[in-house]
Design an enzyme around this catalytic site. Sequence first.
Site, PDB file in Angstrom:
ATOM      1  N   ASP A 251       0.850  -1.196   0.000  1.00 43.93           N
ATOM      2  CA  ASP A 251       0.000   0.000   0.000  1.00 43.93           C
ATOM      3  C   ASP A 251       0.883   1.242   0.000  1.00 43.93           C
ATOM      4  O   ASP A 251       2.030   1.195   0.434  1.00 43.93           O
ATOM      5  CB  ASP A 251      -0.872   0.023   1.266  1.00 43.93           C
ATOM      6  CG  ASP A 251      -1.824  -1.160   1.318  1.00 43.93           C
ATOM      7  OD1 ASP A 251      -2.128  -1.723   0.249  1.00 43.93           O
ATOM      8  OD2 ASP A 251      -2.243  -1.516   2.429  1.00 43.93           O
TER       9      ASP A 251
HETATM   10  N1  URA Z   1      -1.028  -5.959   3.975  1.00 42.27           N
HETATM   11  C1  URA Z   1      -1.580  -4.722   3.946  1.00 42.27           C
HETATM   12  O1  URA Z   1      -2.627  -4.512   4.526  1.00 42.27           O
HETATM   13  N2  URA Z   1      -0.936  -3.763   3.267  1.00 42.27           N
HETATM   14  C2  URA Z   1       0.250  -3.944   2.649  1.00 42.27           C
HETATM   15  O2  URA Z   1       0.808  -3.003   2.057  1.00 42.27           O
HETATM   16  C3  URA Z   1       0.823  -5.220   2.699  1.00 42.27           C
HETATM   17  C4  URA Z   1       0.163  -6.224   3.370  1.00 42.27           C
END
Ligand code: URA
Length: 239
Positions: A103
Amino acid sequence: MHIERILHSQGFGSRKVCRALIRAGRVTISGQIQDNPFADLPTADLVFTVDRETWRFRDKAYLMLHKPSGYECSRQPQFHAPVFALLPEPLVNRGVQPIGRLDQDTTGLLLLSDDGQFIHVWSSGRKRVPKIYEVAVRHPVNETMTEALLAGVQLHDDPEPVAAAACERTGERSLKLTITEGKYHQVKRMVAAAGNRVESLHRSGIGGLMLPDDLAPGQWRWLDDGDLARLADFDTTTD
Ligand code: URA
């Protein structure tokens, strides 16, 4: 291979652009300007410079990036800069792609490659590669929470509960969580399903490969053979 083709394969632009670079005297090999685009060179262990920057010929590119917060893993980012803005242009030109996505607000280890087969194998989920996350959460971590994460929590739209491969409390409001899938927002959704909320998320390792302490946020480096071996060095007997 002709030096013009070599530069093209390494992401320095079209054959025409590479020819012009070479003819302009901007390329050296073994300390000598190489201005003949059609000089035939072996690619094995070839080191060259373009505008005084040193490169080694690589058939395929494999690299790690310490992803900072505020970057999207997409080629068409919506609200933030793309992670590609952190890489030199030749790497972007040769088409490196992230292996799985983080993310925009997640930091840590991101692998990239232009090897389609490698990307497929390492992002498909079939290998059940452990991904290790350092998670800061809003509410204190208790045993009920870690037990729920280990036993499996129900995610919206998922038929089966999803369990962490490992989960360890590392502080009053922090934990280390290992997952082997790569579902959308998986850690955030798992933590929410266990009654807490992720405040920050950092990926510290993939397989047996850990983010090096000396790789600062925003920095990248090539993966060497040792890194690739460590990546594949994990136990699958948890299946
Ligand atoms: N899980 C998440 O919620 N976000 C990420 O970026 C990676 C794993």
